[in-house]
Design an enzyme around this catalytic site. Structure first.
Site, PDB file in Angstrom:
ATOM      1  N   GLY A 178      37.781  16.899 112.249  1.00 24.66           N
ATOM      2  CA  GLY A 178      37.127  15.946 111.352  1.00 24.66           C
ATOM      3  C   GLY A 178      35.675  16.215 111.044  1.00 24.66           C
TER       4      GLY A 178
ATOM      5  N   TYR B  21      42.311  21.698 101.846  1.00 27.77           N
ATOM      6  CA  TYR B  21      43.076  20.637 101.180  1.00 27.77           C
ATOM      7  C   TYR B  21      43.103  20.794  99.658  1.00 27.77           C
ATOM      8  CZ  TYR B  21      42.423  18.868 105.873  1.00 27.77           C
ATOM      9  OH  TYR B  21      42.392  18.761 107.236  1.00 27.77           O
TER      10      TYR B  21
ATOM     11  N   CYS C 182      49.265  15.962  82.113  1.00 33.67           N
ATOM     12  CA  CYS C 182      49.446  14.760  81.308  1.00 33.67           C
ATOM     13  C   CYS C 182      49.302  13.505  82.157  1.00 33.67           C
ATOM     14  CB  CYS C 182      50.799  14.805  80.629  1.00 33.67           C
ATOM     15  SG  CYS C 182      50.788  16.003  79.309  1.00 33.67           S
TER      16      CYS C 182
ATOM     17  N   GLU D 137      40.078  20.414 117.092  1.00 34.57           N
ATOM     18  CA  GLU D 137      40.925  20.855 115.980  1.00 34.57           C
ATOM     19  C   GLU D 137      40.215  20.810 114.631  1.00 34.57           C
ATOM     20  OE1 GLU D 137      45.150  19.093 117.615  1.00 34.57           O
ATOM     21  OE2 GLU D 137      43.860  17.800 116.414  1.00 34.57           O
TER      22      GLU D 137
HETATM   23  C1  PLP Z   1      43.818  16.655 109.747  1.00 37.54           C
HETATM   24  C2  PLP Z   1      43.761  16.799 111.188  1.00 37.54           C
HETATM   25  C3  PLP Z   1      42.806  17.639 111.768  1.00 37.54           C
HETATM   26  C4  PLP Z   1      41.762  18.371 110.977  1.00 37.54           C
HETATM   27  O1  PLP Z   1      40.867  17.538 110.326  1.00 37.54           O
HETATM   28  P1  PLP Z   1      39.640  18.181 109.524  1.00 37.54           P
HETATM   29  O2  PLP Z   1      38.978  17.015 108.905  1.00 37.54           O
HETATM   30  O3  PLP Z   1      40.226  19.097 108.506  1.00 37.54           O
HETATM   31  O4  PLP Z   1      38.790  18.900 110.504  1.00 37.54           O
HETATM   32  C5  PLP Z   1      42.847  17.794 113.140  1.00 37.54           C
HETATM   33  N1  PLP Z   1      43.760  17.152 113.897  1.00 37.54           N
HETATM   34  C6  PLP Z   1      44.688  16.326 113.365  1.00 37.54           C
HETATM   35  C7  PLP Z   1      45.669  15.665 114.241  1.00 37.54           C
HETATM   36  C8  PLP Z   1      44.712  16.111 112.003  1.00 37.54           C
HETATM   37  O5  PLP Z   1      45.627  15.282 111.486  1.00 37.54           O
END
Ligand code: PLP
Length: 441
Positions: free
Chosen positions: A249, A394, A365, A294
């Protein structure tokens, strides 16, 4: 121009990425075109990995959240940088395995994994499955019993921290389809249930509090909730979590409303989070857990740009000027989904100062088919090459074939070299799975 200056303006006044002239790229590969800067991706992976090594004795693993941008080449790059990945579907898992990614470094997410996806994951020998439902625990235990294996799992919990870009709130009750609430006891309950499963080995817990977050305090607060939960669970059951996954995140630069951070800044932020966890674990008398993070967006987001050719221009006096391009919501649905903001530049006239505010429209459209609204540009003309920045995360991964538009190709640039990592879709590809049944012939 972006946070790490992989983008620059060359002596022809053209935008350059990874040493390649974007106008030449548009000519060679056509538009719309996704362009990914390999060095940027590598530098981000390496910086995150170094943060764990230097601050936390290497007792953890960075997982690239591959839903941000998934194709074989990116798994290869990430593997070479020595980090793991998380996947959220059988398709992502398949892609990673096809690229030769080591299964033990793959973590599997999803709030509603299909039985077929669970079987595929177990058969492949993935590192861990992050469980998010009772039914999933039951199904997974059954699958493992049939196959005679014990599968490592984490449980997704909800720490009651809701993070938004520049603020966060603590909540006891969160309305989310993800995770089990710590505050209301649901997390402890499912942990106890999981501990009773013979074919599952509970390793610890996972939380992911949101996306595009700049406030490290929100991650630290979530970590504190996780560690407090782990300490309480140990007291109540004797089970001590070996692994904690703090999710992803971390925010990136899209417009000048967002902070511009260097690779070193991201690494420092992560180190400060690890320091916090070490301190908390020590104070609570817990073993320092194996830590997972992550990041998705922050690894690939600013590495990518999208190139378009400007087509129709519509000036509605006193209302708005639309500059239409040859892409749209089929290759970048983020504006349509949540009014995402971007910065755009004219790649062939990159040194010119912006003189007007326009909306960049797509060719689909749908009135809502906007690529980016209210961007500052020099007066655009048909035939100009328009670059939208920070589209590495994304965008391609959310693309589809609305209006039967082919998904654009992705090229990877490094030191001025450019190669396809995803080839262009053809019209033939688009009709490949279409069938006209006998009775319609
Ligand atoms: C989407 C997601 C991420 C990555 O989020 P980012 O904002 O792209 O860093 C990590 N872990 C989980 C479980 C997610 O759903």
């Amino acid at each position: 121009m972006n946070a790490r200056n992989t983008l620059k303006i060359n002596q022809n006044g053209h935008l350059e990425i990874g040493g390649a002239d974007t106008v030449a790229l548009a000519e060679q590969f056509g538009t719309p075109l996704y362009v990914m800067d390999e060095q940027y991706i590598r530098d981000m992976c390496a910086a995150y990995k170094r943060a764990i090594d230097e601050e936390y004795g290497g007792n953890g693993l960075v997982l690239y959240a591959s839903k941000a941008f998934s194709c074989k080449a990116v798994y290869r790059i990430v593997q070479e940088e020595g980090i793991g990945v998380d996947v959220v579907s059988g398709g992502e898992l398949y892609t990673a395995l096809q690229a030769g990614f080591p299964a033990e470094k793959i973590y599997v997410h999803g709030n509603n994994k299909l039985r077929s996806e669970l079987e595929f994951s177990v058969e492949s020998g993935v590192g861990a499955i992050v469980v998010d439902a009772y039914s999933e625990l039951d199904a997974l235990d059954e699958i493992c019993a049939e196959k005679g294996v014990v599968q490592d799992i984490l449980i997704r919990v909800n720490p009651g921290v809701e993070a938004h870009t520049h603020h966060f709130i603590q909540t006891a009750k969160t309305d989310s389809k993800f995770g089990f609430s710590i505050a209301d006891g649901s997390a402890e309950k499912i942990a106890k249930y999981a501990l009773g499963k013979k074919n599952l080995a509970l390793q610890g817990f996972h939380s992911h509090i949101g996306s595009q977050i700049f406030e490290m305090q929100s991650f630290k607060l979530a970590a504190e909730k996780l560690l407090t939960f782990a300490a309480q669970l140990r007291e109540n059951t004797g089970f001590e979590a070996a692994k904690l996954n703090l999710g992803g995140g971390f925010g990136i630069w899209y417009t000048d409303d967002d902070a511009k951070q260097s690779v070193a800044d991201y690494a420092e932020n992560l180190k400060s989070l690890f320091r916090e966890v070490s301190g908390l674990a020590d104070r609570k008398g817990l073993r320092r857990p194996y830590l997972l993070v992550e990041p998705g967006r922050s690894i690939v987001g600013e590495a990518g740009i999208t190139l378009y050719t400007v087509g129709a221009i519509k000036d509605i006096p006193g209302v708005k000027k639309y500059v239409a391009v040859d892409g749209g919501m089929f290759e970048n649905p983020r504006y349509a989904l949540y009014q995402a903001k971007y910065t755009a530049v004219l790649a062939n006239r990159a040194a010119e100062k912006p003189t007007e505010t326009v909306s960049v429209a797509g060719k689909c459209c749908e009135s809502g088919d906007i690529v980016c609204a209210n961007v500052s540009l020099p007066r655009a003309c048909s035939g100009d090459i328009l670059a939208v920045l920070s589209t590495g995360a994304y965008n391609y991964s959310m693309a589809g074939n609305y209006n039967r538009n082919p998904v654009p190709p992705v090229i990877l640039v490094k030191d001025g070299r450019a190669d396809y990592i995803v080839k262009p879709q053809t019209y033939e590809d688009i009709v490949r799975n279409d069938v006209i049944p006998e009775r319609l012939r």
